[in-house]
Scaffold this motif. Sequence first.
Motif, PDB file in Angstrom:
ATOM      1  N   ILE A  74      -3.144   5.186  -2.025  1.00  0.00           N
ATOM      2  CA  ILE A  74      -3.573   5.022  -3.307  1.00  0.00           C
ATOM      3  C   ILE A  74      -3.560   3.242  -3.610  1.00  0.00           C
ATOM      4  O   ILE A  74      -4.181   2.171  -4.232  1.00  0.00           O
ATOM      5  N   ILE A  75      -2.078   2.625  -3.898  1.00  0.00           N
ATOM      6  CA  ILE A  75      -1.495   1.332  -3.869  1.00  0.00           C
ATOM      7  C   ILE A  75      -2.851   0.606  -2.608  1.00  0.00           C
ATOM      8  O   ILE A  75      -3.110  -0.256  -2.952  1.00  0.00           O
ATOM      9  N   ASP A  76      -2.585   0.956  -1.257  1.00  0.00           N
ATOM     10  CA  ASP A  76      -3.012   0.250  -0.205  1.00  0.00           C
ATOM     11  C   ASP A  76      -4.736   0.256  -0.727  1.00  0.00           C
ATOM     12  O   ASP A  76      -5.179  -1.054  -0.327  1.00  0.00           O
ATOM     13  N   LEU A  77      -5.426   1.098  -1.200  1.00  0.00           N
ATOM     14  CA  LEU A  77      -6.411   1.034  -1.745  1.00  0.00           C
ATOM     15  C   LEU A  77      -6.781   0.081  -2.506  1.00  0.00           C
ATOM     16  O   LEU A  77      -7.808  -0.914  -2.798  1.00  0.00           O
ATOM     17  N   ILE A  78      -5.844  -0.254  -3.833  1.00  0.00           N
ATOM     18  CA  ILE A  78      -6.090  -1.177  -4.829  1.00  0.00           C
ATOM     19  C   ILE A  78      -5.772  -2.358  -4.343  1.00  0.00           C
ATOM     20  O   ILE A  78      -6.654  -3.468  -4.499  1.00  0.00           O
ATOM     21  N   ALA A  79      -4.904  -2.572  -3.387  1.00  0.00           N
ATOM     22  CA  ALA A  79      -4.532  -4.056  -2.581  1.00  0.00           C
ATOM     23  C   ALA A  79      -5.644  -4.821  -1.447  1.00  0.00           C
ATOM     24  O   ALA A  79      -5.388  -5.467  -1.279  1.00  0.00           O
ATOM     25  N   HIS A  80      -6.253  -3.478  -0.956  1.00  0.00           N
ATOM     26  CA  HIS A  80      -6.872  -3.936   0.250  1.00  0.00           C
ATOM     27  C   HIS A  80      -7.676  -4.956   0.206  1.00  0.00           C
ATOM     28  O   HIS A  80      -7.686  -5.795   0.664  1.00  0.00           O
ATOM     29  N   PRO A  81      -8.173  -6.009  -1.254  1.00  0.00           N
ATOM     30  CA  PRO A  81      -8.530  -7.447  -0.569  1.00  0.00           C
ATOM     31  C   PRO A  81      -7.335  -8.548  -0.679  1.00  0.00           C
ATOM     32  O   PRO A  81      -8.075  -9.112  -0.254  1.00  0.00           O
ATOM     33  N   TRP A  82      -6.114  -8.109  -0.892  1.00  0.00           N
ATOM     34  CA  TRP A  82      -5.124  -9.081  -0.844  1.00  0.00           C
ATOM     35  C   TRP A  82      -5.164  -9.026  -0.105  1.00  0.00           C
ATOM     36  O   TRP A  82      -3.425  -7.726  -0.258  1.00  0.00           O
ATOM     37  N   PRO A  83      -4.977  -8.914   1.472  1.00  0.00           N
ATOM     38  CA  PRO A  83      -3.788  -8.852   2.147  1.00  0.00           C
ATOM     39  C   PRO A  83      -2.065  -9.015   2.497  1.00  0.00           C
ATOM     40  O   PRO A  83      -1.797  -8.178   2.689  1.00  0.00           O
ATOM     41  N   TRP A  84      -2.040 -10.242   1.363  1.00  0.00           N
ATOM     42  CA  TRP A  84      -1.031 -10.883   1.550  1.00  0.00           C
ATOM     43  C   TRP A  84      -0.334 -10.123   0.273  1.00  0.00           C
ATOM     44  O   TRP A  84       1.035 -10.260   0.405  1.00  0.00           O
ATOM     45  N   VAL A  85      -0.596  -9.553   0.022  1.00  0.00           N
ATOM     46  CA  VAL A  85      -0.547  -8.059  -0.856  1.00  0.00           C
ATOM     47  C   VAL A  85      -0.010  -7.108  -0.526  1.00  0.00           C
ATOM     48  O   VAL A  85       0.811  -6.392  -0.773  1.00  0.00           O
ATOM     49  N   ARG A  86      -0.929  -6.655   0.164  1.00  0.00           N
ATOM     50  CA  ARG A  86      -1.157  -5.255   0.710  1.00  0.00           C
ATOM     51  C   ARG A  86      -0.514  -4.992   1.886  1.00  0.00           C
ATOM     52  O   ARG A  86       0.985  -3.506   1.606  1.00  0.00           O
ATOM     53  N   TYR A  87       0.249  -5.364   2.422  1.00  0.00           N
ATOM     54  CA  TYR A  87       0.585  -5.152   3.748  1.00  0.00           C
ATOM     55  C   TYR A  87       2.204  -5.353   3.121  1.00  0.00           C
ATOM     56  O   TYR A  87       2.889  -4.402   3.646  1.00  0.00           O
ATOM     57  N   PRO A  88       2.571  -6.245   2.521  1.00  0.00           N
ATOM     58  CA  PRO A  88       4.248  -6.135   2.060  1.00  0.00           C
ATOM     59  C   PRO A  88       4.432  -4.851   1.194  1.00  0.00           C
ATOM     60  O   PRO A  88       5.311  -4.111   1.489  1.00  0.00           O
ATOM     61  N   LEU A  89       2.470  -4.431   0.110  1.00  0.00           N
ATOM     62  CA  LEU A  89       3.434  -2.966  -0.672  1.00  0.00           C
ATOM     63  C   LEU A  89       3.020  -1.849   0.080  1.00  0.00           C
ATOM     64  O   LEU A  89       4.080  -0.796   0.427  1.00  0.00           O
TER      65      LEU A  89
END
Length: 212
Positions: A74-89
Motif C-alpha cells: 500500500i505504501i509502495d503504491l502511494i509513494a511510487h511516483p517519488w523513488p527517493w521516498v519509495r525505496y527507503p520506505l
Amino acid sequence: MIETSTPTRPTLAARTRHFARRAWKMEEAVWVSLYRFIFRRPRVPAGATAIPYHAPVVTIMIVFIALSAVEIPIIDLIAHPWPWVRYPLLIAGIWGVTWMVGLLFGFLTRPHAVGPEGIRVRSGAEIDIDLPWSVVDRVIRSREVVEKAPKIQDGEHGRTLALRMQNETNLLVVLERPVEVSLPTGAETIDAVRFWADDSDAFMSAVRTHIP
C-alpha cells in the motif's frame, strides 16, 4: 558525621552507549532466531524437556506481522511516483516485518527447559535465566495477574523476578540462596522467579523427574 553518597545518574553518553549495545544485541538475536527456526535448531539443552510459553502473545504478534506486511504494498503504491521516498520506505517496511517475525521466532525457538542440569527460564531472545538444581529450593504453581508492575520487586519470597506474559504468571521457582542473573538492563540479584508456561502440568511433571 556520617556522609551518605547519592547514586550518580548515568551520563548521556553512557545511556547512549547502553542503548546502542542493546539495540545491536536485539538485532543480532532477531537474525539468530530466524536461523534457528528455519533450520529447526531450538535452543534446548541435551536431555531437557521444552515447555513453550508463547500462547498468550502469539495471536497478537501474528496480527501485527500480517498488518505490517499488508502496509508494504500500500505504501509502495502511494509513494511510487517519488523513488527517493519509495525505496527507503520499502526497505524500512521489509526490515520491520522481518524484525517482528524474528521477534516471534525468538519465543518459539527459546522455550523454557527442564533438564538434568536444572531449569532454564526464558523470555524471547533477551532473557535466559539459568537455574541449576543446586540453587532451586522448590517449584510451585502460583498464578498471579499484575498490570503495570516492575519486573523485579520485593515479595513474600524475597526479591522476585517476574517474567509475565500478558501480565500473567503461573509458576514460581523459589531459590535456596540469592542468585545473580543477567537482564537486558544489567545484572540483578534475585531470590525467586515467577513466569508463565503454556502447560504448567507438563512443566511440573518434568521437574518431578529431577527433584522430589
